[in-house]
Design a protein around this motif. Structure first.
Motif, short mmCIF file in Angstrom:
data_model
loop_
_atom_site.label_atom_id
_atom_site.label_comp_id
_atom_site.label_asym_id
_atom_site.label_seq_id
_atom_site.Cartn_x
_atom_site.Cartn_y
_atom_site.Cartn_z
N THR A 102 0.04 20.12 -4.79
CA THR A 102 0.15 18.66 -4.77
C THR A 102 -0.17 18.12 -3.39
O THR A 102 0.11 18.75 -2.37
CB THR A 102 1.57 18.22 -5.17
OG1 THR A 102 2.50 18.82 -4.27
CG2 THR A 102 1.87 18.61 -6.60
N VAL A 103 -0.78 16.98 -3.36
CA VAL A 103 -1.11 16.32 -2.11
C VAL A 103 0.03 15.37 -1.78
O VAL A 103 0.36 14.48 -2.56
CB VAL A 103 -2.44 15.54 -2.23
CG1 VAL A 103 -2.77 14.83 -0.94
CG2 VAL A 103 -3.55 16.48 -2.64
N THR A 104 0.66 15.56 -0.61
CA THR A 104 1.79 14.73 -0.21
C THR A 104 1.39 13.85 0.96
O THR A 104 0.43 14.12 1.68
CB THR A 104 2.99 15.61 0.20
OG1 THR A 104 2.59 16.45 1.28
CG2 THR A 104 3.47 16.46 -0.96
N ASP A 105 2.15 12.79 1.16
CA ASP A 105 1.93 11.90 2.29
C ASP A 105 2.53 12.51 3.54
O ASP A 105 3.67 12.97 3.53
CB ASP A 105 2.57 10.54 2.03
CG ASP A 105 1.84 9.76 0.96
OD1 ASP A 105 0.66 10.05 0.73
OD2 ASP A 105 2.45 8.85 0.37
N ASP A 106 1.78 12.51 4.63
CA ASP A 106 2.34 12.95 5.89
C ASP A 106 2.66 11.72 6.74
O ASP A 106 2.53 10.59 6.30
CB ASP A 106 1.39 13.91 6.61
CG ASP A 106 0.02 13.31 6.86
OD1 ASP A 106 -0.25 12.21 6.35
OD2 ASP A 106 -0.78 13.94 7.56
N GLU A 107 3.08 11.94 7.98
CA GLU A 107 3.50 10.83 8.83
C GLU A 107 2.35 9.87 9.13
O GLU A 107 2.55 8.66 9.21
CB GLU A 107 4.08 11.37 10.14
CG GLU A 107 5.39 12.13 9.98
CD GLU A 107 5.16 13.59 9.61
OE1 GLU A 107 4.04 14.10 9.83
OE2 GLU A 107 6.10 14.20 9.08
N ALA A 108 1.16 10.40 9.31
CA ALA A 108 0.01 9.54 9.61
C ALA A 108 -0.32 8.63 8.42
O ALA A 108 -0.64 7.45 8.61
CB ALA A 108 -1.19 10.39 9.98
N ASP A 109 -0.22 9.16 7.20
CA ASP A 109 -0.48 8.33 6.02
C ASP A 109 0.54 7.20 5.90
O ASP A 109 0.20 6.06 5.58
CB ASP A 109 -0.44 9.18 4.74
CG ASP A 109 -1.62 10.11 4.63
OD1 ASP A 109 -2.67 9.81 5.23
OD2 ASP A 109 -1.49 11.14 3.93
N ILE A 110 1.79 7.52 6.16
CA ILE A 110 2.84 6.50 6.07
C ILE A 110 2.64 5.45 7.15
O ILE A 110 2.79 4.24 6.90
CB ILE A 110 4.23 7.17 6.19
CG1 ILE A 110 4.45 8.07 4.96
CG2 ILE A 110 5.33 6.13 6.29
CD1 ILE A 110 5.66 8.97 5.08
N ALA A 111 2.26 5.87 8.36
CA ALA A 111 2.02 4.91 9.45
C ALA A 111 0.84 4.01 9.13
O ALA A 111 0.88 2.80 9.40
CB ALA A 111 1.79 5.65 10.75
N VAL A 112 -0.22 4.56 8.56
CA VAL A 112 -1.38 3.75 8.20
C VAL A 112 -1.02 2.76 7.10
O VAL A 112 -1.44 1.60 7.12
CB VAL A 112 -2.57 4.65 7.77
CG1 VAL A 112 -3.66 3.85 7.11
CG2 VAL A 112 -3.10 5.41 8.97
N ARG A 113 -0.23 3.19 6.12
CA ARG A 113 0.18 2.31 5.04
C ARG A 113 1.01 1.15 5.57
O ARG A 113 0.84 0.01 5.16
CB ARG A 113 0.95 3.09 3.98
CG ARG A 113 1.23 2.26 2.75
CD ARG A 113 2.00 3.01 1.69
NE ARG A 113 1.41 4.30 1.40
CZ ARG A 113 2.10 5.44 1.38
NH1 ARG A 113 3.37 5.46 1.65
NH2 ARG A 113 1.51 6.57 1.09
N GLU A 114 1.93 1.43 6.50
CA GLU A 114 2.76 0.37 7.06
C GLU A 114 1.95 -0.54 7.98
O GLU A 114 2.21 -1.73 8.06
CB GLU A 114 3.94 0.98 7.83
CG GLU A 114 4.94 1.66 6.92
CD GLU A 114 5.99 2.43 7.70
OE1 GLU A 114 5.88 2.51 8.95
OE2 GLU A 114 6.91 2.95 7.06
N ARG A 115 0.99 0.02 8.67
CA ARG A 115 0.20 -0.74 9.62
C ARG A 115 -0.85 -1.59 8.91
O ARG A 115 -1.26 -2.62 9.44
CB ARG A 115 -0.48 0.23 10.58
CG ARG A 115 -1.36 -0.42 11.60
CD ARG A 115 -2.00 0.62 12.46
NE ARG A 115 -2.94 1.41 11.67
CZ ARG A 115 -3.70 2.34 12.17
NH1 ARG A 115 -3.61 2.66 13.43
NH2 ARG A 115 -4.54 3.01 11.41
#
Length: 177
Positions: A102-115
């Protein structure tokens, strides 16, 4: 029901299931979805081919079948096989590294989503401030990325050859070498 209508319905179901499977986070389901889409594309080419006929080189009087969809189907089969092999290697490597496919969200993905929401609003505000008359960097001759040189701009080339005789070598250009 007509045979082509059955093929169209099966093709539509394969496309729908393939797209639905490709939207999952599991790489195995993405592979299954891709295989379903490949088979649906092959059925689409089969439907587009039309009524079967004799081989194009066999007879001139009878209705010949179109060889182009057959060639496209063979090409689609080869491409589907190659991408499936790549996806299998990707799934195997993902399983080796993380014991899951499974492909999970890492910290960079979460930061990009919030940004992204704040950055989008900022870009909209900047676009409103700039207006329609946006400038480019390449306005003048000095800042142009490409410079066109004439024969007089290149050192060592002399235009003293007669007009009826083209320049052939260094002697024609006036060089002594």
């Amino acid at each position: 029901m007509n045979v082509s209508l059955i093929l169209i319905v099966v093709m539509a179901v394969l496309f729908a299931c393939g797209v639905y499977a490709m939207l999952e986070r599991s790489l195995t389901r993405v592979l299954i979805g891709f295989l379903l889409l490949g088979n649906a594309a092959n059925l689409l080419l089969l439907v587009v081919m039309g009524r079967p006929g004799v081989a194009p080189f066999y007879g001139a009087g009878e209705a010949a079948s179109d060889p182009l969809p057959q060639a496209l189907t063979l090409t689609a089969i080869v491409i589907t096989f190659a991408v499936s092999a790549f996806l299998l290697a990707l799934i195997y490597r993902s399983w080796q590294l993380g014991q899951a496919d499974t492909v999970t969200d890492d910290e960079a993905d979460i930061a990009v989503r919030e940004r992204s929401l704040a950055a989008e609003e900022t870009m909209d505000d900047e676009a409103e401030l700039m207006g329609d008359d946006a400038t480019t960097d390449f306005v003048g001759v000095d800042t142009a990325p490409i410079t066109v040189l004439g024969s007089r701009d290149v050192p060592g080339i002399v235009d003293d050859a007669p007009a009826d005789r083209p320049l052939r070598g260094p002697r024609d250009r006036g060089d002594d070498s």
